[in-house]
Design a protein around this motif. Structure first.
Motif, PDB file in Angstrom:
ATOM      1  N   LEU A   1       5.583-135.991 -81.567  1.00 32.24           N
ATOM      2  CA  LEU A   1       5.410-134.545 -81.594  1.00 32.24           C
ATOM      3  C   LEU A   1       5.980-133.956 -82.879  1.00 32.24           C
ATOM      4  O   LEU A   1       7.038-134.374 -83.353  1.00 32.24           O
ATOM      5  CB  LEU A   1       6.113-133.900 -80.393  1.00 32.24           C
ATOM      6  CG  LEU A   1       5.658-134.357 -79.002  1.00 32.24           C
ATOM      7  CD1 LEU A   1       6.448-133.632 -77.924  1.00 32.24           C
ATOM      8  CD2 LEU A   1       4.159-134.120 -78.810  1.00 32.24           C
ATOM      9  N   HIS A   2       5.258-132.997 -83.417  1.00 28.90           N
ATOM     10  CA  HIS A   2       5.672-132.309 -84.641  1.00 28.90           C
ATOM     11  C   HIS A   2       6.013-130.864 -84.291  1.00 28.90           C
ATOM     12  O   HIS A   2       5.226-130.181 -83.637  1.00 28.90           O
ATOM     13  CB  HIS A   2       4.542-132.347 -85.672  1.00 28.90           C
ATOM     14  CG  HIS A   2       4.869-131.643 -86.951  1.00 28.90           C
ATOM     15  ND1 HIS A   2       4.169-130.543 -87.392  1.00 28.90           N
ATOM     16  CD2 HIS A   2       5.832-131.870 -87.877  1.00 28.90           C
ATOM     17  CE1 HIS A   2       4.675-130.135 -88.533  1.00 28.90           C
ATOM     18  NE2 HIS A   2       5.684-130.918 -88.848  1.00 28.90           N
ATOM     19  N   ILE A   3       7.187-130.411 -84.727  1.00 28.29           N
ATOM     20  CA  ILE A   3       7.647-129.056 -84.432  1.00 28.29           C
ATOM     21  C   ILE A   3       7.981-128.359 -85.743  1.00 28.29           C
ATOM     22  O   ILE A   3       8.807-128.845 -86.522  1.00 28.29           O
ATOM     23  CB  ILE A   3       8.890-129.066 -83.506  1.00 28.29           C
ATOM     24  CG1 ILE A   3       8.596-129.845 -82.219  1.00 28.29           C
ATOM     25  CG2 ILE A   3       9.320-127.651 -83.169  1.00 28.29           C
ATOM     26  CD1 ILE A   3       9.041-131.285 -82.248  1.00 28.29           C
ATOM     27  N   MET A   4       7.345-127.224 -85.980  1.00 27.84           N
ATOM     28  CA  MET A   4       7.607-126.458 -87.188  1.00 27.84           C
ATOM     29  C   MET A   4       8.934-125.714 -87.070  1.00 27.84           C
ATOM     30  O   MET A   4       9.412-125.416 -85.974  1.00 27.84           O
ATOM     31  CB  MET A   4       6.480-125.459 -87.433  1.00 27.84           C
ATOM     32  CG  MET A   4       5.132-126.108 -87.707  1.00 27.84           C
ATOM     33  SD  MET A   4       5.118-127.037 -89.260  1.00 27.84           S
ATOM     34  CE  MET A   4       5.289-125.706 -90.450  1.00 27.84           C
ATOM     35  N   ALA A   5       9.543-125.389 -88.213  1.00 33.01           N
ATOM     36  CA  ALA A   5      10.781-124.610 -88.227  1.00 33.01           C
ATOM     37  C   ALA A   5      10.570-123.301 -87.483  1.00 33.01           C
ATOM     38  O   ALA A   5       9.588-122.593 -87.705  1.00 33.01           O
ATOM     39  CB  ALA A   5      11.211-124.341 -89.665  1.00 33.01           C
ATOM     40  N   GLY A   6      11.496-122.995 -86.573  1.00 32.58           N
ATOM     41  CA  GLY A   6      11.408-121.768 -85.791  1.00 32.58           C
ATOM     42  C   GLY A   6      10.728-121.938 -84.452  1.00 32.58           C
ATOM     43  O   GLY A   6      10.867-121.082 -83.571  1.00 32.58           O
ATOM     44  N   ASP A   7       9.977-123.035 -84.274  1.00 35.50           N
ATOM     45  CA  ASP A   7       9.318-123.291 -82.995  1.00 35.50           C
ATOM     46  C   ASP A   7      10.314-123.921 -82.016  1.00 35.50           C
ATOM     47  O   ASP A   7      11.367-124.419 -82.409  1.00 35.50           O
ATOM     48  CB  ASP A   7       8.109-124.203 -83.177  1.00 35.50           C
ATOM     49  CG  ASP A   7       6.942-123.489 -83.834  1.00 35.50           C
ATOM     50  OD1 ASP A   7       6.994-122.249 -83.937  1.00 35.50           O
ATOM     51  OD2 ASP A   7       5.985-124.168 -84.253  1.00 35.50           O
ATOM     52  N   TYR A   8       9.928-123.917 -80.744  1.00 34.08           N
ATOM     53  CA  TYR A   8      10.826-124.413 -79.695  1.00 34.08           C
ATOM     54  C   TYR A   8      10.498-125.853 -79.296  1.00 34.08           C
ATOM     55  O   TYR A   8       9.327-126.201 -79.106  1.00 34.08           O
ATOM     56  CB  TYR A   8      10.748-123.512 -78.461  1.00 34.08           C
ATOM     57  CG  TYR A   8      11.344-122.153 -78.688  1.00 34.08           C
ATOM     58  CD1 TYR A   8      12.709-121.925 -78.509  1.00 34.08           C
ATOM     59  CD2 TYR A   8      10.549-121.091 -79.112  1.00 34.08           C
ATOM     60  CE1 TYR A   8      13.262-120.677 -78.741  1.00 34.08           C
ATOM     61  CE2 TYR A   8      11.099-119.844 -79.347  1.00 34.08           C
ATOM     62  CZ  TYR A   8      12.456-119.643 -79.166  1.00 34.08           C
ATOM     63  OH  TYR A   8      13.000-118.408 -79.404  1.00 34.08           O
ATOM     64  N   ILE A   9      11.548-126.636 -79.150  1.00 32.72           N
ATOM     65  CA  ILE A   9      11.421-127.966 -78.568  1.00 32.72           C
ATOM     66  C   ILE A   9      11.545-127.831 -77.053  1.00 32.72           C
ATOM     67  O   ILE A   9      10.782-128.426 -76.295  1.00 32.72           O
ATOM     68  CB  ILE A   9      12.499-128.912 -79.139  1.00 32.72           C
ATOM     69  CG1 ILE A   9      12.331-129.046 -80.664  1.00 32.72           C
ATOM     70  CG2 ILE A   9      12.421-130.280 -78.471  1.00 32.72           C
ATOM     71  CD1 ILE A   9      13.431-129.836 -81.342  1.00 32.72           C
ATOM     72  N   VAL A  10      12.513-127.056 -76.616  1.00 30.61           N
ATOM     73  CA  VAL A  10      12.682-126.715 -75.198  1.00 30.61           C
ATOM     74  C   VAL A  10      12.767-125.198 -75.095  1.00 30.61           C
ATOM     75  O   VAL A  10      13.506-124.566 -75.859  1.00 30.61           O
ATOM     76  CB  VAL A  10      13.959-127.345 -74.604  1.00 30.61           C
ATOM     77  CG1 VAL A  10      14.150-126.912 -73.153  1.00 30.61           C
ATOM     78  CG2 VAL A  10      13.900-128.872 -74.689  1.00 30.61           C
ATOM     79  N   LYS A  11      12.018-124.612 -74.173  1.00 30.38           N
ATOM     80  CA  LYS A  11      12.075-123.176 -73.948  1.00 30.38           C
ATOM     81  C   LYS A  11      13.080-122.873 -72.841  1.00 30.38           C
ATOM     82  O   LYS A  11      13.155-123.597 -71.843  1.00 30.38           O
ATOM     83  CB  LYS A  11      10.699-122.625 -73.580  1.00 30.38           C
ATOM     84  CG  LYS A  11       9.695-122.698 -74.721  1.00 30.38           C
ATOM     85  CD  LYS A  11       8.364-122.066 -74.336  1.00 30.38           C
ATOM     86  CE  LYS A  11       7.387-122.103 -75.503  1.00 30.38           C
ATOM     87  NZ  LYS A  11       6.078-121.485 -75.163  1.00 30.38           N
ATOM     88  N   GLU A  12      13.823-121.811 -73.031  1.00 25.36           N
ATOM     89  CA  GLU A  12      14.854-121.452 -72.070  1.00 25.36           C
ATOM     90  C   GLU A  12      14.244-121.174 -70.698  1.00 25.36           C
ATOM     91  O   GLU A  12      13.262-120.440 -70.564  1.00 25.36           O
ATOM     92  CB  GLU A  12      15.623-120.222 -72.549  1.00 25.36           C
ATOM     93  CG  GLU A  12      16.856-119.911 -71.730  1.00 25.36           C
ATOM     94  CD  GLU A  12      17.759-118.896 -72.400  1.00 25.36           C
ATOM     95  OE1 GLU A  12      18.939-118.826 -72.028  1.00 25.36           O
ATOM     96  OE2 GLU A  12      17.277-118.173 -73.296  1.00 25.36           O
TER      97      GLU A  12
END
Length: 228
Positions: free
Chosen positions: A34-45
């Motif tokens: 998985l690729h996650i951009m800066a500012g995006d969430y890996i886990v959402k609250e």
């Protein structure tokens, strides 16, 4: 967050992070990239993660929204480490937000088909115990620094930790709370670093102009005997 179908890159990240050594069960076939951009969430609250993440490249921050609506920084993650292990072990654990500070690459294992096997995997559980111990020790060191070192040293280290492409843009209220100082004191030290030419104010936050000077300030806390 986007799944990337690149077997060569996935294999490289697995090998470089020693990922498969963290398990005794076979995980290669079901591991996703998985690729996650800066500012995006890996886990959402508040949302139970569908994956057990292994941060193979990048940095992220953990925070929670308090009952009064304030957002509180809790911890920071850097490769290589698991994310979502507490939710895997304890399904009643309230998930906290994990947000990418910079571009991140995660190896992700689906929780639903693997939970039972992982909770019976002695090698995996031993690794998780060691990992949680290291995180706890890191928090103790952070507390000691808050009590023992000047804010200018701690802020320099914090800026280096949270910057992305030499731009620092954390919210002052959250940083002041995390460091246990007043908002006014934090602004005073940021102004001091700006006047001395280490930072420059910009629309996006603060641009780091003298990283070596920040590094020197941060290293004063790493002097021999300064920390346990």
């Amino acid at each position: 967050m986007k799944e990337i179908h690149n077997e060569d890159l996935k294999r490289k990240l697995i090998e470089n992070s020693d990922y498969t050594a963290k398990f005794s069960v076979e995980v290669m076939a079901e591991t996703r990239l998985l690729h996650i951009m800066a500012g995006d969430y890996i886990v959402k609250e508040g949302e139970q993660p569908a994956y057990l993440f292994y941060l193979a490249r990048g940095r992220a921050k953990l925070y929670a929204t308090l009952a009064n609506g304030r957002i509180s920084l809790i911890d920071f993650f850097a490769a290589h480490c698991f994310i979502g292990e507490l939710e895997l072990i304890d399904q009643q654990h309230e998930p906290r937000a994990v947000q990418a500070i910079e571009e991140c690459w995660c190896l992700a294992l689906p929780v639903k088909p693997f939970r039972k096997r992982l909770l019976s995997d002695a090698i995996f559980l031993r690794h998780i115990c060691i990992s949680l111990t290291h995180k706890n020790y890191r928090n103790i060191v952070s507390l000691i620094r808050n009590q023992s070192f000047s804010l200018v040293n701690r802020l320099a280290a914090f800026i280096l930790l949270t910057q992305n492409d030499d731009v620092y843009h954390e919210k002052h209220t959250q940083v002041a709370e995390y460091m246990g100082v007043s908002y006014r004191h934090l602004l005073y030290v940021i102004a001091q670093l700006t006047q001395e030419g280490l930072l420059t104010k910009a629309r996006s936050g603060y641009i780091i102009k003298n990283k070596s000077a920040l590094i020197e300030l941060a290293r004063e806390m790493e002097a021999e005997g300064a920390l346990p």
